[in-house]
Design an enzyme around this catalytic site. Structure first.
Site, PDB file in Angstrom:
ATOM      1  CG  HIS A  90      41.617  38.926  41.488  1.00 26.37           C
ATOM      2  ND1 HIS A  90      40.831  39.870  42.084  1.00 26.37           N
ATOM      3  CD2 HIS A  90      40.790  38.136  40.756  1.00 26.37           C
ATOM      4  CE1 HIS A  90      39.583  39.662  41.729  1.00 26.37           C
ATOM      5  NE2 HIS A  90      39.517  38.614  40.927  1.00 26.37           N
ATOM      6  CG  ASP A 108      40.195  31.871  35.571  1.00 27.20           C
ATOM      7  OD1 ASP A 108      39.182  31.166  35.544  1.00 27.20           O
ATOM      8  OD2 ASP A 108      40.159  33.110  35.487  1.00 27.20           O
TER       9      ASP A 108
HETATM   10  N1  CMC Z   1      51.851  38.136  35.247  1.00 25.06           N
HETATM   11  C1  CMC Z   1      52.847  39.049  35.349  1.00 25.06           C
HETATM   12  N2  CMC Z   1      52.698  40.281  35.841  1.00 25.06           N
HETATM   13  C2  CMC Z   1      51.465  40.645  36.237  1.00 25.06           C
HETATM   14  C3  CMC Z   1      50.386  39.758  36.171  1.00 25.06           C
HETATM   15  C4  CMC Z   1      50.606  38.467  35.667  1.00 25.06           C
HETATM   16  N3  CMC Z   1      49.615  37.581  35.576  1.00 25.06           N
HETATM   17  N4  CMC Z   1      49.277  40.378  36.647  1.00 25.06           N
HETATM   18  C5  CMC Z   1      49.642  41.619  37.000  1.00 25.06           C
HETATM   19  N5  CMC Z   1      50.983  41.771  36.755  1.00 25.06           N
HETATM   20  C6  CMC Z   1      51.789  42.958  37.043  1.00 25.06           C
HETATM   21  C7  CMC Z   1      51.629  44.031  35.962  1.00 25.06           C
HETATM   22  O1  CMC Z   1      52.567  43.878  34.930  1.00 25.06           O
HETATM   23  C8  CMC Z   1      51.831  45.291  36.772  1.00 25.06           C
HETATM   24  O2  CMC Z   1      53.204  45.435  36.997  1.00 25.06           O
HETATM   25  P1  CMC Z   1      53.883  46.913  37.158  1.00 25.06           P
HETATM   26  O3  CMC Z   1      53.104  47.599  38.249  1.00 25.06           O
HETATM   27  O4  CMC Z   1      55.300  46.615  37.522  1.00 25.06           O
HETATM   28  O5  CMC Z   1      53.704  47.571  35.814  1.00 25.06           O
HETATM   29  C9  CMC Z   1      51.176  44.955  38.123  1.00 25.06           C
HETATM   30  O6  CMC Z   1      51.284  43.533  38.263  1.00 25.06           O
HETATM   31  C10 CMC Z   1      49.720  45.382  38.238  1.00 25.06           C
HETATM   32  O7  CMC Z   1      49.037  44.851  37.114  1.00 25.06           O
HETATM   33  P2  CMC Z   1      47.692  45.470  36.565  1.00 25.06           P
HETATM   34  O8  CMC Z   1      47.460  44.966  35.176  1.00 25.06           O
HETATM   35  O9  CMC Z   1      47.686  46.962  36.763  1.00 25.06           O
HETATM   36  O10 CMC Z   1      46.654  44.832  37.574  1.00 25.06           O
HETATM   37  P3  CMC Z   1      45.096  44.804  37.388  1.00 25.06           P
HETATM   38  O11 CMC Z   1      44.499  44.807  38.723  1.00 25.06           O
HETATM   39  O12 CMC Z   1      44.691  45.906  36.452  1.00 25.06           O
HETATM   40  O13 CMC Z   1      44.848  43.426  36.606  1.00 25.06           O
HETATM   41  C11 CMC Z   1      44.473  41.130  36.142  1.00 25.06           C
HETATM   42  C12 CMC Z   1      44.373  42.272  37.192  1.00 25.06           C
HETATM   43  C13 CMC Z   1      43.720  39.918  36.640  1.00 25.06           C
HETATM   44  C14 CMC Z   1      43.854  41.585  34.806  1.00 25.06           C
HETATM   45  C15 CMC Z   1      45.991  40.793  35.936  1.00 25.06           C
HETATM   46  O14 CMC Z   1      46.541  40.336  37.154  1.00 25.06           O
HETATM   47  C16 CMC Z   1      46.214  39.767  34.825  1.00 25.06           C
HETATM   48  O15 CMC Z   1      46.314  40.150  33.651  1.00 25.06           O
HETATM   49  N6  CMC Z   1      46.281  38.425  35.194  1.00 25.06           N
HETATM   50  C17 CMC Z   1      46.384  37.386  34.190  1.00 25.06           C
HETATM   51  C18 CMC Z   1      44.998  37.073  33.608  1.00 25.06           C
HETATM   52  C19 CMC Z   1      44.129  36.307  34.595  1.00 25.06           C
HETATM   53  O16 CMC Z   1      44.555  35.335  35.208  1.00 25.06           O
HETATM   54  N7  CMC Z   1      42.857  36.737  34.719  1.00 25.06           N
HETATM   55  C20 CMC Z   1      41.877  36.078  35.576  1.00 25.06           C
HETATM   56  C21 CMC Z   1      41.472  36.910  36.749  1.00 25.06           C
HETATM   57  S1  CMC Z   1      40.529  35.970  37.969  1.00 25.06           S
HETATM   58  C22 CMC Z   1      39.096  35.492  37.144  1.00 25.06           C
HETATM   59  C23 CMC Z   1      38.134  36.620  36.998  1.00 25.06           C
HETATM   60  O17 CMC Z   1      37.405  36.873  37.947  1.00 25.06           O
HETATM   61  O18 CMC Z   1      38.109  37.258  35.946  1.00 25.06           O
END
Ligand code: CMC
Length: 429
Positions: A304, A361
């Site tokens: 998140h 989720d």
């Molecule tokens: N699985 C594996 N690695 C992950 C994941 C994951 N689910 N989420 C983040 N990472 C890693 C990502 O690869 C990155 O690694 P590095 O720094 O080594 O390159 C690091 O963690 C930071 O990721 P980010 O994409 O920059 O983080 P963000 O804050 O931009 O994204 C997120 C947040 C929710 C989009 C992401 O965690 C994700 O894609 N999660 C899976 C989808 C999901 O479950 N979404 C629902 C969110 S909660 C409901 C809502 O309110 O929407």
């Protein structure tokens, strides 16, 4: 606390005011940054940008805190109803007994949808995703119900009508997609019961209410009711800032929610768990894939932007999942896989280092499956829950004395000035 931070560049100093919220969150006010210094800020994904001041929802991502209008979400999930929580978010305080009764009456009085809208529904191609249908239909509401947003009373009327109708429209899209007769809302039923009845009642098998199912749906919606400046809420505010009508702004929020990184994650989690189940249950492989930088796969339902610890909503959802399955005497192999996967992932150094924990989720899809909701309707369920939050945020933005149309800047990286070349003089490709 200092009242200003000082920005120094090429020997000149600029003072930027510090602002502080009621929970001591601090920000640097850059309202005059470009005018005074010529600089803009660069913040892709707005991870460090406060786009508004808001009195609706408070989150502390480090401590795992979520409060609506100051009330912890745990208390609301335990003691409130979705209707009451909606009132709280939209009006800023809990209702009195009389106010809640009036709110219920209005929700009932406006729950019917214009019959002509059925024609639209019936003409969507059979495999249309319900989120595409719902967001289009919400936008179309403006053609059926002209908005009267002048007095506070008229605004309340419009938003309550929207809350009442979206629930009916969601159930209607499901019924029509199955080729079934639409079930109309009943004034004698509460908000969640009405929805379940519209979804599942058929002329051959009347829907039987189970109190644990009704309560699970209430809690599911309460947990989704608002989440401050997330992607879809930002879409509502940004689109609304052009002073478009409420329906168009909410429809934009629904489109944003549809994405698998946001509200679409509940569907994506179930698809991921089903794939693991179908290929023999090896959840460790999914964990390994999620860590592999050469693989675009992510563990859906994990991570998140704000929470760097366990999402407080996921804790409640997980408990509810267990209780609901027990009450219904159901066994879901996907729940077993989810729990095992979580246990491995939360101990894995990659997930620990990246602060990746289950989000709302991760377990919500299993709750929805137990209620009987089909997978492609999961994000629609999220949208119904998030509606009061979007409405509250839209209302707040309309009343904001510092309101301005949303219009970010950019750092241009394209070609310098060049000139048009007629086709006859261009290099052949
Ligand atoms: N699985 C594996 N690695 C992950 C994941 C994951 N689910 N989420 C983040 N990472 C890693 C990502 O690869 C990155 O690694 P590095 O720094 O080594 O390159 C690091 O963690 C930071 O990721 P980010 O994409 O920059 O983080 P963000 O804050 O931009 O994204 C997120 C947040 C929710 C989009 C992401 O965690 C994700 O894609 N999660 C899976 C989808 C999901 O479950 N979404 C629902 C969110 S909660 C409901 C809502 O309110 O929407």
């Amino acid at each position: 606390m200092a009242e200003y931070v000082t920005l120094t560049y090429e020997g000149r100093s600029y003072q930027l005011p510090v602002i502080e919220g009621t929970e001591n969150e601090r920000g640097i006010d850059i309202l005059r940054l470009r005018t005074d210094t010529g600089f803009i800020t660069y913040d892709p994904g707005f991870a460090n940008t406060g786009a508004c001041k808001s009195g609706i929802t408070y989150m502390d991502g480090e401590k795992g805190i979520l409060r609506y209008r100051g009330i912890p979400v745990e208390e609301l999930a335990e003691r409130s109803t979705f209707k009451e929580t909606s009132y709280l978010l939209i009006n800023g305080r809990l209702p009195s007994d009389r106010e809640l009764r009036n709110f219920s009456i209005m929700l009932n009085d406006h729950s019917l949808v214009h019959e002509d809208m059925k024609t639209f529904y019936q003409n969507f191609p059979r495999l249309s995703h319900p989120m595409g249908i719902l967001s289009s239909m919400v936008n179309a509401l403006r053609s059926f119900y002209p908005e009267l947003q002048v007095t506070e009373e008229e605004i309340n009327f419009t938003v309550t009508r929207l809350l009442a109708k979206v629930r009916t429209m969601a159930a209607m899209s499901y019924k029509i997609s199955r080729g079934h007769t639409v079930v109309y809302p009943r004034p004698d039923l509460a908000y969640s019961e009405n929805f379940l009845n519209m979804m599942f009642n058929t002329p051959v098998k009347p829907y039987e209410f189970i109190k644990e199912v009704v309560r699970a749906l209430e809690v599911f919606w309460i947990l989704h009711a608002d989440h401050e400046q997330n992607c879809s809420t930002t879409a509502v505010r940004v689109v609304g800032s052009g002073r478009v009508n409420l329906y168009a702004a909410i429809s934009a929020g629904m489109s944003a929610l549809w994405g698998p990184l946001h509200g679409g994650a509940n569907q994506a989690v179930i698809e991921m768990l089903s794939d693991i189940h179908a290929s023999g249950g090896d959840y460790r492989k999914a964990v390994e894939r999620a860590k592999d930088k050469n693989d675009s796969f992510r563990l859906m339902g994990f991570g998140h932007r704000v929470y760097k610890t366990y999402d407080p909503r996921a804790k409640i959802m997980k408990r509810m999942c267990d209780n609901l399955l027990e009450a219904l005497n159901l066994a879901d192999p996907l729940l077993d896989i989810a729990k095992e996967l979580e246990e491995v992932a939360v101990k894995d150094p990659y997930f620990v280092d990246h602060n990746l924990y289950p989000n709302v989720d991760f377990y919500s899809g299993i709750v929805l499956r137990a209620i009987g909701i089909p997978t492609n309707m999961f994000t629609v369920m999220f949208a119904i829950g998030r509606l009061p939050g979007w409405i509250a945020q839209w209302k707040e933005s309309m009343d904001d004395p510092q309101w301005r149309i949303s219009r970010p800047r950019q750092i241009y990286t394209g070609p310098l000035e060049t000139h048009y070349v007629p086709m006859s003089e261009r290099e052949p490709s």
